[in-house]
Design a protein around this motif. Structure first.
Motif, PDB file in Angstrom:
ATOM      1  N   GLN A  22      18.015  15.081 -25.572  1.00 58.68           N
ATOM      2  CA  GLN A  22      16.913  14.501 -24.801  1.00 58.68           C
ATOM      3  C   GLN A  22      15.559  14.688 -25.481  1.00 58.68           C
ATOM      4  O   GLN A  22      14.538  14.526 -24.838  1.00 58.68           O
ATOM      5  CB  GLN A  22      16.890  15.123 -23.401  1.00 58.68           C
ATOM      6  CG  GLN A  22      18.091  14.773 -22.533  1.00 58.68           C
ATOM      7  CD  GLN A  22      18.222  13.283 -22.317  1.00 58.68           C
ATOM      8  OE1 GLN A  22      19.169  12.659 -22.778  1.00 58.68           O
ATOM      9  NE2 GLN A  22      17.254  12.684 -21.625  1.00 58.68           N
ATOM     10  N   SER A 136      22.043   9.224 -25.093  1.00 58.43           N
ATOM     11  CA  SER A 136      20.592   9.340 -24.945  1.00 58.43           C
ATOM     12  C   SER A 136      19.856   8.360 -25.851  1.00 58.43           C
ATOM     13  O   SER A 136      20.410   7.838 -26.822  1.00 58.43           O
ATOM     14  CB  SER A 136      20.145  10.770 -25.273  1.00 58.43           C
ATOM     15  OG  SER A 136      20.291  11.021 -26.666  1.00 58.43           O
ATOM     16  N   GLU A 137      18.599   8.131 -25.543  1.00 62.53           N
ATOM     17  CA  GLU A 137      17.776   7.251 -26.371  1.00 62.53           C
ATOM     18  C   GLU A 137      17.733   7.742 -27.813  1.00 62.53           C
ATOM     19  O   GLU A 137      17.762   6.949 -28.748  1.00 62.53           O
ATOM     20  CB  GLU A 137      16.354   7.167 -25.819  1.00 62.53           C
ATOM     21  CG  GLU A 137      15.473   6.207 -26.597  1.00 62.53           C
ATOM     22  CD  GLU A 137      14.005   6.583 -26.577  1.00 62.53           C
ATOM     23  OE1 GLU A 137      13.261   6.033 -27.410  1.00 62.53           O
ATOM     24  OE2 GLU A 137      13.605   7.420 -25.754  1.00 62.53           O
ATOM     25  N   ARG A 138      17.688   9.059 -27.983  1.00 64.53           N
ATOM     26  CA  ARG A 138      17.627   9.606 -29.340  1.00 64.53           C
ATOM     27  C   ARG A 138      18.861   9.216 -30.155  1.00 64.53           C
ATOM     28  O   ARG A 138      18.755   8.863 -31.329  1.00 64.53           O
ATOM     29  CB  ARG A 138      17.487  11.127 -29.275  1.00 64.53           C
ATOM     30  CG  ARG A 138      17.050  11.763 -30.579  1.00 64.53           C
ATOM     31  CD  ARG A 138      16.809  13.245 -30.445  1.00 64.53           C
ATOM     32  NE  ARG A 138      15.830  13.692 -31.423  1.00 64.53           N
ATOM     33  CZ  ARG A 138      15.416  14.939 -31.557  1.00 64.53           C
ATOM     34  NH1 ARG A 138      15.907  15.882 -30.759  1.00 64.53           N
ATOM     35  NH2 ARG A 138      14.522  15.270 -32.474  1.00 64.53           N
ATOM     36  N   LEU A 140      20.882   6.632 -29.361  1.00 66.37           N
ATOM     37  CA  LEU A 140      20.897   5.174 -29.455  1.00 66.37           C
ATOM     38  C   LEU A 140      19.983   4.681 -30.576  1.00 66.37           C
ATOM     39  O   LEU A 140      20.339   3.755 -31.314  1.00 66.37           O
ATOM     40  CB  LEU A 140      20.441   4.551 -28.138  1.00 66.37           C
ATOM     41  CG  LEU A 140      21.424   4.560 -26.980  1.00 66.37           C
ATOM     42  CD1 LEU A 140      20.760   4.015 -25.725  1.00 66.37           C
ATOM     43  CD2 LEU A 140      22.675   3.750 -27.316  1.00 66.37           C
ATOM     44  N   ARG A 141      18.842   5.285 -30.695  1.00 65.00           N
ATOM     45  CA  ARG A 141      17.885   4.863 -31.713  1.00 65.00           C
ATOM     46  C   ARG A 141      18.498   4.987 -33.104  1.00 65.00           C
ATOM     47  O   ARG A 141      18.340   4.106 -33.950  1.00 65.00           O
ATOM     48  CB  ARG A 141      16.603   5.696 -31.603  1.00 65.00           C
ATOM     49  CG  ARG A 141      15.450   5.195 -32.427  1.00 65.00           C
ATOM     50  CD  ARG A 141      14.166   5.883 -32.013  1.00 65.00           C
ATOM     51  NE  ARG A 141      13.788   5.523 -30.664  1.00 65.00           N
ATOM     52  CZ  ARG A 141      13.153   4.414 -30.325  1.00 65.00           C
ATOM     53  NH1 ARG A 141      12.848   3.518 -31.259  1.00 65.00           N
ATOM     54  NH2 ARG A 141      12.836   4.165 -29.073  1.00 65.00           N
ATOM     55  N   ILE A 155      15.384  -0.622 -27.439  1.00 64.79           N
ATOM     56  CA  ILE A 155      16.228   0.559 -27.253  1.00 64.79           C
ATOM     57  C   ILE A 155      16.139   0.971 -25.794  1.00 64.79           C
ATOM     58  O   ILE A 155      15.047   1.246 -25.277  1.00 64.79           O
ATOM     59  CB  ILE A 155      15.789   1.733 -28.149  1.00 64.79           C
ATOM     60  CG1 ILE A 155      15.674   1.297 -29.612  1.00 64.79           C
ATOM     61  CG2 ILE A 155      16.747   2.907 -27.996  1.00 64.79           C
ATOM     62  CD1 ILE A 155      16.988   0.932 -30.251  1.00 64.79           C
ATOM     63  N   HIS A 156      17.271   1.021 -25.111  1.00 61.38           N
ATOM     64  CA  HIS A 156      17.279   1.457 -23.715  1.00 61.38           C
ATOM     65  C   HIS A 156      16.995   2.961 -23.628  1.00 61.38           C
ATOM     66  O   HIS A 156      17.116   3.693 -24.613  1.00 61.38           O
ATOM     67  CB  HIS A 156      18.638   1.167 -23.071  1.00 61.38           C
ATOM     68  CG  HIS A 156      18.981  -0.286 -23.024  1.00 61.38           C
ATOM     69  ND1 HIS A 156      20.000  -0.839 -23.783  1.00 61.38           N
ATOM     70  CD2 HIS A 156      18.441  -1.318 -22.315  1.00 61.38           C
ATOM     71  CE1 HIS A 156      20.080  -2.132 -23.530  1.00 61.38           C
ATOM     72  NE2 HIS A 156      19.135  -2.456 -22.654  1.00 61.38           N
ATOM     73  N   ASP A 157      16.658   3.406 -22.437  1.00 58.74           N
ATOM     74  CA  ASP A 157      16.435   4.836 -22.228  1.00 58.74           C
ATOM     75  C   ASP A 157      17.740   5.621 -22.320  1.00 58.74           C
ATOM     76  O   ASP A 157      17.721   6.820 -22.610  1.00 58.74           O
ATOM     77  CB  ASP A 157      15.780   5.080 -20.862  1.00 58.74           C
ATOM     78  CG  ASP A 157      14.346   4.566 -20.827  1.00 58.74           C
ATOM     79  OD1 ASP A 157      13.659   4.639 -21.871  1.00 58.74           O
ATOM     80  OD2 ASP A 157      13.907   4.094 -19.761  1.00 58.74           O
ATOM     81  N   ALA A 158      18.849   4.977 -22.069  1.00 55.60           N
ATOM     82  CA  ALA A 158      20.170   5.610 -22.213  1.00 55.60           C
ATOM     83  C   ALA A 158      21.233   4.560 -21.953  1.00 55.60           C
ATOM     84  O   ALA A 158      20.950   3.466 -21.449  1.00 55.60           O
ATOM     85  CB  ALA A 158      20.333   6.763 -21.216  1.00 55.60           C
ATOM     86  N   TRP A 159      22.466   4.895 -22.320  1.00 59.11           N
ATOM     87  CA  TRP A 159      23.656   4.184 -21.866  1.00 59.11           C
ATOM     88  C   TRP A 159      24.475   5.150 -21.027  1.00 59.11           C
ATOM     89  O   TRP A 159      24.566   6.343 -21.351  1.00 59.11           O
ATOM     90  CB  TRP A 159      24.494   3.674 -23.045  1.00 59.11           C
ATOM     91  CG  TRP A 159      23.870   2.536 -23.785  1.00 59.11           C
ATOM     92  CD1 TRP A 159      22.704   1.880 -23.502  1.00 59.11           C
ATOM     93  CD2 TRP A 159      24.392   1.908 -24.974  1.00 59.11           C
ATOM     94  NE1 TRP A 159      22.460   0.889 -24.414  1.00 59.11           N
ATOM     95  CE2 TRP A 159      23.482   0.873 -25.333  1.00 59.11           C
ATOM     96  CE3 TRP A 159      25.536   2.100 -25.742  1.00 59.11           C
ATOM     97  CZ2 TRP A 159      23.681   0.056 -26.445  1.00 59.11           C
ATOM     98  CZ3 TRP A 159      25.744   1.288 -26.862  1.00 59.11           C
ATOM     99  CH2 TRP A 159      24.823   0.272 -27.199  1.00 59.11           C
ATOM    100  N   GLU A 173      17.305   2.081 -17.595  1.00 62.79           N
ATOM    101  CA  GLU A 173      15.869   1.971 -17.829  1.00 62.79           C
ATOM    102  C   GLU A 173      15.135   2.720 -16.721  1.00 62.79           C
ATOM    103  O   GLU A 173      15.493   2.600 -15.539  1.00 62.79           O
ATOM    104  CB  GLU A 173      15.410   0.513 -17.835  1.00 62.79           C
ATOM    105  CG  GLU A 173      15.928  -0.312 -19.006  1.00 62.79           C
ATOM    106  CD  GLU A 173      15.224   0.008 -20.310  1.00 62.79           C
ATOM    107  OE1 GLU A 173      14.125   0.616 -20.274  1.00 62.79           O
ATOM    108  OE2 GLU A 173      15.764  -0.351 -21.367  1.00 62.79           O
TER     109      GLU A 173
END
Length: 251
Positions: A22, A136-138, A140-141, A155-159, A173
């Motif tokens: 996170q 997490s976004e990290r 995903l990025r 990039i979404h905030d999470a999946w 989101e």
């Protein structure tokens, strides 16, 4: 004489991995994640900082406080502004993430949003660090940039893996404030939906703070549906963020 090596317990490394995914944790969120009261959370932060595994800083982003000087993390006599944040050292983060994340420090402009996303993760999946359950976004990025070669994609905030059907994955989101001006909210919503469709996700879960923002997002969703000749968007769900956190006992 050198100090003895600090050996972390399994639950401590688990919190460390969770926080690394996170980006970092505000102390309020750390206390919730540890689940053993403020003293245990502060002790963990001291141990990680003392061993050089983590950094602890204050981030002033307008939170009302009041803030008290911490003898462990503030300079003596310093007037504290903003909550304390803990984040992993670059080398420690590299070990958990399995890629070099570069230097990262929390910023006042994103701290509130990161906190809200992390609290939502605690509410929905607890401390599960399986990246298939919550990506997490990290993460995903890194994944999406590597796969697409593009830095400018949404990039979404999470999946988030669907509880009822693990084969389904939702984009998450989190919105805390209204995006004003020239259709920004509608464009942001459209980008989130298009990114979900492009990655074969079943849709987007939008978590919003406050009735006014919820009405604004619902209005943007209606306009977007009409642009697509639909009565409603079938792949969008809008939820109240604070109601979700309260229902799950996180706030």
């Amino acid at each position: 004489m050198s100090e003895p090596e600090i050996r972390l317990q399994a639950w401590e490394t688990h919190i460390e991995e969770f926080g690394t995914q996170q980006y970092g944790l505000s102390f309020d969120t750390l206390i919730k994640a540890v689940g053993k009261g403020p003293r245990a959370a502060h002790k963990l932060a001291r141990r990680l900082k003392k061993s050089g595994r983590a950094h602890v800083v204050r981030i002033d982003y307008g939170s009302p406080g009041p803030w008290r000087n911490s003898k462990n993390f503030d300079e003596p006599g310093a007037a504290p502004h903003g909550p304390l944040w803990m984040f992993a050292d670059r080398q420690i983060a590299w070990g958990y993430l399995e890629f070099d994340p570069g230097e990262w420090h929390p910023k006042a402009s994103t701290a509130a949003h990161l906190t809200a996303v992390t609290e939502l993760r605690l509410a929905l999946t607890g401390l599960d660090t399986d990246p298939q359950v919550w990506t997490s976004e990290r993460l995903l990025r890194r994944r999406l940039k590597t796969e697409s070669g593009l830095a400018g994609i949404h990039i979404h905030d999470a999946w988030f893996q669907d509880f009822a059907d693990p084969d389904k994955v939702w984009a998450v989101e989190v919105e805390l404030s209204r995006k004003f001006g020239d259709g920004r909210l509608t464009r942001s919503l459209s980008a989130a939906l298009e990114a979900a469709e492009r990655n074969d996700l079943c849709g987007v879960l939008y978590f919003v703070r406050g009735d006014g923002l919820r009405r604004a997002v619902e209005g943007a969703a209606t306009r977007l549906a009409h642009q697509r000749n639909l009565d409603r968007l079938p792949n969008l769900e809008i939820h109240d963020l604070d109601a979700t956190l309260a229902r799950k006992g996180v706030r």
